[in-house]
Design a protein around this motif. Sequence first.
Motif, PDB file in Angstrom:
ATOM      1  N   TRP A  82       0.835  -1.202   0.000  1.00  0.00           N
ATOM      2  CA  TRP A  82       0.000   0.000   0.000  1.00  0.00           C
ATOM      3  C   TRP A  82       0.876   1.261   0.000  1.00  0.00           C
ATOM      4  N   HIS A  83       1.928   1.239   0.810  1.00  0.00           N
ATOM      5  CA  HIS A  83       2.848   2.378   0.847  1.00  0.00           C
ATOM      6  C   HIS A  83       3.588   2.523  -0.481  1.00  0.00           C
ATOM      7  N   ARG A  84       4.032   1.409  -1.020  1.00  0.00           N
ATOM      8  CA  ARG A  84       4.794   1.475  -2.272  1.00  0.00           C
ATOM      9  C   ARG A  84       3.929   2.025  -3.408  1.00  0.00           C
ATOM     10  N   LEU A  85       2.681   1.606  -3.476  1.00  0.00           N
ATOM     11  CA  LEU A  85       1.792   2.127  -4.508  1.00  0.00           C
ATOM     12  C   LEU A  85       1.707   3.643  -4.450  1.00  0.00           C
ATOM     13  N   ARG A  86       1.506   4.175  -3.253  1.00  0.00           N
ATOM     14  CA  ARG A  86       1.269   5.609  -3.097  1.00  0.00           C
ATOM     15  C   ARG A  86       2.538   6.442  -3.234  1.00  0.00           C
TER      16      ARG A  86
END
Length: 281
Positions: free
Chosen positions: A8-12
Amino acid sequence: MSVTPQQWHRLRTSVPAVLDRLADLVADAPPERPATAHWSIADTVAHLSAVASIGVSMLRAAPPDLPVPGLLELRRRTTIDTISVMNAEVLRHYPERRLPVLVDRLRAEVAQMLRAAEEVGPHHEVSWLGGARLPVPGLLAHLLNELNLHSWDVARAMRVPWVIDPADAALFVDLFLVGMTRHGHGNLLDRPGPVRPGRIAVTFQHRYGPAATLALVSGRVTVEPVDPRPDVRLTFDPATFTLMLFGRVGRIRAVLTRRLSVGGRRPWLLPVFLRTMRPPS
């Protein structure tokens, strides 16, 4: 397979980072130069802007901010084989081709999309093309893949390299392909003709996340527990795999460079599986 906090962090963080790289790439690009067989560089950035605008509309459950008549109905009845028709219709009604204007609009729409995704959270689902159900992380993974894929096209037209981070490409496989399959692909994969009887299980494996098994039964693809002895086992570099999936890298080249390995009990069934679980035409 659900999204992890790390994914989730990597996507954003990856989406705006790749967008920044794209903006630098097109800063001095000739807008009319061909990027693909049918699109110029300006067409390509316009397409990305439209993708982000449609993504915002899905997250907000509101009509897209695009001057395309009947877009919601067009989106609903689109299948994997008619995505190119929808894309052409959107570009036909979206005439802006000034690159600085397009990049500014793309930045604004991506920022809106990321804010909306943060508001609804990673467990929210949207209605995607063809009535498919897609969790928000899958929607962002699709946008990330679009940015990388079309930046690769533009970079090739500009005769400069474009490096796709394989960990970013893995998100497309894990969160978009598997995520949409798990939640229901609706009519997206529908195709005319008889349905092949029997079951074909394909396990997808890469070094950036857990393996996943997709099974084709009676024309429908579902996610199953990981099969230790699948009919087909695909082991791959995610960046090469996504480029291959969308026709930018040939399958033979992927195998010869050892970026793709095909094994399993019945590997000859892979083409049959891919006639249903297929890339856009």
